[in-house]
Design a protein around this motif. Structure first.
Motif, mmCIF file in Angstrom:
data_model
loop_
_atom_site.group_PDB
_atom_site.id
_atom_site.type_symbol
_atom_site.label_atom_id
_atom_site.label_comp_id
_atom_site.label_asym_id
_atom_site.label_seq_id
_atom_site.Cartn_x
_atom_site.Cartn_y
_atom_site.Cartn_z
ATOM 1 N N HIS A 66 -2.429 4.661 -5.393
ATOM 2 C CA HIS A 66 -1.853 4.216 -4.124
ATOM 3 C C HIS A 66 -2.440 5.011 -2.952
ATOM 4 O O HIS A 66 -2.730 4.443 -1.898
ATOM 5 N N ARG A 67 -2.645 6.318 -3.161
ATOM 6 C CA ARG A 67 -3.272 7.123 -2.103
ATOM 7 C C ARG A 67 -4.708 6.661 -1.877
ATOM 8 O O ARG A 67 -5.155 6.556 -0.729
ATOM 9 N N VAL A 68 -5.421 6.349 -2.961
ATOM 10 C CA VAL A 68 -6.785 5.843 -2.822
ATOM 11 C C VAL A 68 -6.778 4.543 -2.027
ATOM 12 O O VAL A 68 -7.584 4.362 -1.103
ATOM 13 N N ALA A 69 -5.868 3.640 -2.356
ATOM 14 C CA ALA A 69 -5.800 2.337 -1.671
ATOM 15 C C ALA A 69 -5.488 2.493 -0.188
ATOM 16 O O ALA A 69 -6.103 1.830 0.659
ATOM 17 N N VAL A 70 -4.556 3.381 0.146
ATOM 18 C CA VAL A 70 -4.189 3.586 1.552
ATOM 19 C C VAL A 70 -5.354 4.231 2.298
ATOM 20 O O VAL A 70 -5.688 3.813 3.418
ATOM 21 N N LEU A 71 -5.980 5.226 1.709
ATOM 22 C CA LEU A 71 -7.118 5.876 2.366
ATOM 23 C C LEU A 71 -8.246 4.879 2.588
ATOM 24 O O LEU A 71 -8.846 4.837 3.660
ATOM 25 N N PRO A 84 2.072 0.005 8.659
ATOM 26 C CA PRO A 84 2.413 -0.143 7.240
ATOM 27 C C PRO A 84 2.368 -1.585 6.724
ATOM 28 O O PRO A 84 1.926 -1.822 5.599
ATOM 29 N N LYS A 85 2.796 -2.535 7.541
ATOM 30 C CA LYS A 85 2.777 -3.936 7.093
ATOM 31 C C LYS A 85 1.352 -4.388 6.778
ATOM 32 O O LYS A 85 1.114 -5.071 5.778
ATOM 33 N N GLU A 86 0.385 -3.988 7.622
ATOM 34 C CA GLU A 86 -1.016 -4.338 7.364
ATOM 35 C C GLU A 86 -1.526 -3.649 6.097
ATOM 36 O O GLU A 86 -2.233 -4.257 5.295
ATOM 37 N N ILE A 87 -1.155 -2.383 5.938
ATOM 38 C CA ILE A 87 -1.583 -1.649 4.753
ATOM 39 C C ILE A 87 -1.022 -2.321 3.502
ATOM 40 O O ILE A 87 -1.729 -2.518 2.515
ATOM 41 N N LYS A 88 0.268 -2.685 3.559
ATOM 42 C CA LYS A 88 0.925 -3.356 2.429
ATOM 43 C C LYS A 88 0.193 -4.651 2.083
ATOM 44 O O LYS A 88 -0.140 -4.895 0.918
ATOM 45 N N THR A 89 -0.059 -5.471 3.083
ATOM 46 C CA THR A 89 -0.711 -6.762 2.872
ATOM 47 C C THR A 89 -2.135 -6.588 2.349
ATOM 48 O O THR A 89 -2.536 -7.229 1.376
ATOM 49 N N ASP A 119 -2.065 -4.956 -1.191
ATOM 50 C CA ASP A 119 -1.206 -5.639 -2.169
ATOM 51 C C ASP A 119 -0.335 -4.634 -2.935
ATOM 52 O O ASP A 119 -0.243 -4.670 -4.151
ATOM 53 N N ARG A 120 0.278 -3.726 -2.173
ATOM 54 C CA ARG A 120 1.166 -2.704 -2.746
ATOM 55 C C ARG A 120 2.556 -2.851 -2.140
ATOM 56 O O ARG A 120 2.696 -3.282 -1.007
ATOM 57 N N PRO A 121 3.585 -2.465 -2.883
ATOM 58 C CA PRO A 121 4.944 -2.506 -2.333
ATOM 59 C C PRO A 121 5.093 -1.510 -1.177
ATOM 60 O O PRO A 121 4.422 -0.472 -1.147
ATOM 61 N N TYR A 122 5.991 -1.824 -0.234
ATOM 62 C CA TYR A 122 6.238 -0.928 0.899
ATOM 63 C C TYR A 122 6.536 0.497 0.436
ATOM 64 O O TYR A 122 6.074 1.462 1.029
ATOM 65 N N SER A 123 7.331 0.623 -0.626
ATOM 66 C CA SER A 123 7.716 1.962 -1.082
ATOM 67 C C SER A 123 6.493 2.782 -1.472
ATOM 68 O O SER A 123 6.411 3.983 -1.170
ATOM 69 N N ARG A 124 5.526 2.157 -2.124
ATOM 70 C CA ARG A 124 4.307 2.861 -2.537
ATOM 71 C C ARG A 124 3.440 3.199 -1.329
ATOM 72 O O ARG A 124 2.855 4.282 -1.248
ATOM 73 N N VAL A 125 3.345 2.267 -0.387
ATOM 74 C CA VAL A 125 2.585 2.515 0.840
ATOM 75 C C VAL A 125 3.217 3.672 1.612
ATOM 76 O O VAL A 125 2.532 4.604 2.037
ATOM 77 N N SER A 126 4.524 3.622 1.754
ATOM 78 C CA SER A 126 5.236 4.663 2.498
ATOM 79 C C SER A 126 5.055 6.030 1.855
ATOM 80 O O SER A 126 4.752 7.021 2.535
ATOM 81 N N ASP A 127 5.226 6.092 0.540
ATOM 82 C CA ASP A 127 5.055 7.363 -0.174
ATOM 83 C C ASP A 127 3.623 7.887 -0.023
ATOM 84 O O ASP A 127 3.416 9.085 0.203
#
Length: 94
Positions: A17-22, A32-37, A40-48
């Protein structure tokens, strides 16, 4: 390349999840909404993941802390160095 890049890369690689966000923030700042979309990760994972990366000094919030909507995140210089290190050393898929 800075001395912290290898350690930072190891930390990031500890979570897909950290790799995907980075990866997403390496393209451009995002909320966060753009990152989630885009990841393709749940908000909770993006937020964490965003919280973890902020604590590590790799991601920063571009708007005031008290702003609750439109919280725009971007890579710090250290985050960019980490991403470049990961890319140059074949540490990211795709």
């Amino acid at each position: 390349m800075g001395g912290t890049a290898p350690a930072d890369a190891g930390y990031v690689k500890g979570s897909k999840h950290r790799v995907a966000v980075l990866r997403r923030l390496a393209q451009s700042p995002a909320i966060p909404k753009e990152i989630k979309t885009d990841t393709d990760r749940p908000y909770s994972r993006v937020s964490d993941a965003v919280d973890d990366l902020r604590e590590q000094g790799l991601v920063e919030l571009l708007v005031p802390e008290e702003q609750t909507k439109g919280r725009l995140y971007a890579l710090t210089d250290r985050g960019e160095e980490c991403w470049e290190f990961m890319a140059e050393n074949g540490m990211i898929d795709g």
